[in-house]
Enzyme design. Structure first.
Site, PDB file in Angstrom:
ATOM      1  N   ASP A   1      26.195  15.349   2.315  1.00 31.26           N
ATOM      2  CA  ASP A   1      26.757  15.453   3.665  1.00 31.26           C
ATOM      3  C   ASP A   1      27.904  16.453   3.691  1.00 31.26           C
ATOM      4  O   ASP A   1      28.590  16.676   2.690  1.00 31.26           O
ATOM      5  CB  ASP A   1      27.207  14.089   4.188  1.00 31.26           C
ATOM      6  CG  ASP A   1      28.295  13.436   3.342  1.00 31.26           C
ATOM      7  OD1 ASP A   1      28.228  13.545   2.102  1.00 31.26           O
ATOM      8  OD2 ASP A   1      29.202  12.819   3.920  1.00 31.26           O
TER       9      ASP A   1
ATOM     10  N   GLU B   1      30.055  10.753   1.740  1.00 32.06           N
ATOM     11  CA  GLU B   1      31.350  11.050   1.124  1.00 32.06           C
ATOM     12  C   GLU B   1      32.336  11.592   2.141  1.00 32.06           C
ATOM     13  O   GLU B   1      33.527  11.285   2.089  1.00 32.06           O
ATOM     14  CB  GLU B   1      31.164  12.047  -0.021  1.00 32.06           C
ATOM     15  CG  GLU B   1      32.339  12.079  -1.003  1.00 32.06           C
ATOM     16  CD  GLU B   1      33.495  12.972  -0.573  1.00 32.06           C
ATOM     17  OE1 GLU B   1      34.595  12.839  -1.145  1.00 32.06           O
ATOM     18  OE2 GLU B   1      33.312  13.824   0.327  1.00 32.06           O
TER      19      GLU B   1
END
Length: 375
Positions: free
Chosen positions: A68, A133
């Protein structure tokens, strides 16, 4: 060794704004499965996680990272589309180029090369990849670690591909991180007219002396591995938006970044003592974002530092500065963990990029690390 550049370009082209993975992990899993890895996708809410492992024995060497990315921000400020990877002036541009799709590409290429060299290698290699994250980090790496703990699994060595370098590849390795302890303080008052303060209780006035003390407090001196603990107020709100009303309450958000010289308990106790001394009427909600952890000089630190010196000529500085990373979760099941990745100057910025030279060297550093840890 296959080019990490090609894989990095494919990953950047996928619009994986947190918590979306946008097919990045499927691409990684396809490559790893072809190299003999067993790949398991773990879906938690909106978050996609990948646990890929080759081998069943120990030592287990794990590469960890995230697919991500943060939102690109104003598109008109980018020189090129953030999700169309572009090579320009010796750099690869795109959202996630430095944080951290290039590191993931380097992980995969290094693992493939190692397996080709040593198909019957000792121990095991794993990749732990999440799409959570850059978000709240509640359904990502922490869930995979919980599952591994439930299965009685442990990791012997872990390399997280966060962009740890400052000015040049490998000039800094993160061998620990400070803890993060946040709080939301609600100060209770009594709303009223500013012309009749005797009928009200102003929570701003009530908090002000305590806030001044908190801002000036020395929480600890740090130690040989960590800088001193810091406390910062990050948001404060009170009032109705008009100038003639004393607010009935105040909210303050704050955060400790703390070293191993302090603990969650000691910081909470000391902060609440300050509020008590000043007679503040309050409610307080705490959130522990992560405990501090440290990997002392030992096999992993030395192996990674040696690989960096081999390919860059630099001796890395060991550091525990900066924010948190998913290493804080992995440290629960792994005694030796470090962060090594690209230069971090452009991360989360417009025109994020990585030098092509870094992208060529990073897989070689990771490969040498595998060679040393799994002889």
């Amino acid at each position: 060794m296959r080019s990490a550049l090609d894989l990095a370009r494919q990953l950047i082209a996928r619009r994986s704004v947190t918590p979306e993975d946008a097919g990045c992990q499927d691409l990684v899993a396809q490559r790893l499965a072809a190299a003999g890895f067993g790949c398991e996708s773990l879906r938690c809410g909106e978050v996609t996680n990948l646990w890929a492992r080759r081998g069943s024995g120990h030592p287990l060497v794990c590469f960890a990272g995230h697919t991500d990315v943060v939102p690109p921000g104003p598109l008109e400020r980018w020189q090129s589309d953030p999700f169309v990877p572009l090579e320009r002036d010796g750099r690869l541009y795109g959202r996630g180029a430095a944080d951290m799709k290039s590191s993931i590409a380097a992980f995969v290429v290094a693992a493939e090369a190692f397996v080709q060299e040593r198909p019957a290698h000792s121990g095991s290699i794993a990749l732990l990849i999440t799409s959570d994250e850059e978000g709240p980090s509640v359904d990502g790496t922490v869930r995979v670690v919980e599952r591994l703990k439930a299965l009685g699994e442990s990791i012997d060595y872990c390399i997280v591909g966060e962009p740890s370098s400052v000015n040049a590849l490998g000039d800094m390795i993160k061998n620990g991180r400070r803890g993060s302890l946040s709080g939301r303080l609600t100060v209770r008052g009594v709303q009223g007219h500013v012309a009749y303060p005797q009928r009200a209780k102003n929570p701003i006035h009530a908090l002000a002396p305590a806030l001044a003390e908190l801002a000036s407090t020395v929480w600890d001196q740090g130690n040989e591995h960590f800088p001193p603990t810091t406390w910062q107020a990050s948001n404060i709100h009170a009032g109705t938006g008009v100038g003639n009303v004393i607010p009935g309450s105040l909210e303050l958000d704050f955060n400790f970044r703390f070293s191993t010289a302090s603990s969650e308990h000691s910081l909470r106790e000391r902060l609440e003592a300050v509020l008590g001394r000043h007679g503040v009427d309050y409610a307080l909600a705490w959130v522990l974002g992560g405990k501090p952890f440290l990997t002392r000089r030992g096999e992993l630190v030395e192996v990674v530092a040696r690989a960096v010196r081999t390919y860059t000529g630099r001796t890395p500085e060991l550091s525990t500065t900066g924010g948190t990373s998913d290493a804080r979760f992995i440290a629960e099941i792994c005694p030796q963990i470090v962060e090594l990745g690209p230069v971090n100057a452009s991360i989360h910025q417009v025109d994020e990029h990585i030098a092509l030279a870094e992208l060529e060297l990073l897989p070689k550093i990771y490969l040498d690390t595998l060679r040393a840890l799994l002889p």
